[in-house]
Motif scaffolding. Structure first.
Motif: not given
Length: 138
Positions: A9-15, A20-21
């Motif tokens: 989940w952390g990797v997915l949110c970071t991606a 978006a950036a």
């Protein structure tokens, strides 16, 4: 939640945040507008109007050169037929030999001066350029 799922989940949110950036910061900053003026040879006349004062321009080439400046570009779009909340508006009508008319406006807004080509762009000009155009009415 297990440690493995938390990492996923952390990797997915970071991606997602990274994507978006990239979209936000690498998107072009918008359309650029270029002032488009007619060639002097295609014109029958140029007429200036400010309030009730009207004058025909004798040296059309000089006025076109003054308006063109150093190939004016802007990101500020014009979405009106004429300037809004402007002072000392000078309407410049280009009358073509074949047929038709094209119009631009020069005006003051506060301490700044502009050329506005309806439905194209709003371009900054110097006070000296504005005064020279305004002086052609005398």
């Amino acid at each position: 939640m297990t440690k493995g799922k938390m990492i996923k989940w952390g990797v997915l949110c970071t991606a997602i945040l990274f994507a978006a950036a990239v979209i936000l910061f690498w998107t072009p900053p918008g359309r650029t507008y270029t002032l488009t003026l007619p060639e002097a040879g295609k014109l029958e006349s140029i007429q200036l109007t400010q309030g009730t004062d009207t004058a025909a321009v004798g040296d059309m080439g000089m006025l076109l050169e003054l308006l063109t400046g150093t190939e004016r570009k802007t990101r500020s779009e014009s979405i009106q037929d004429c300037p809004v909340n402007a002072e000392n508006v000078v309407q410049i009508d280009f009358r073509f030999k074949e047929q038709g008319t094209s119009t631009v406006f020069v005006y003051q807004k506060g301490r700044s001066f502009f050329i506005e080509q309806p439905y194209n762009g709003v371009y900054r000009i110097s006070e000296e350029e504005f005064r020279e155009i305004e002086g052609m009415l005398l």
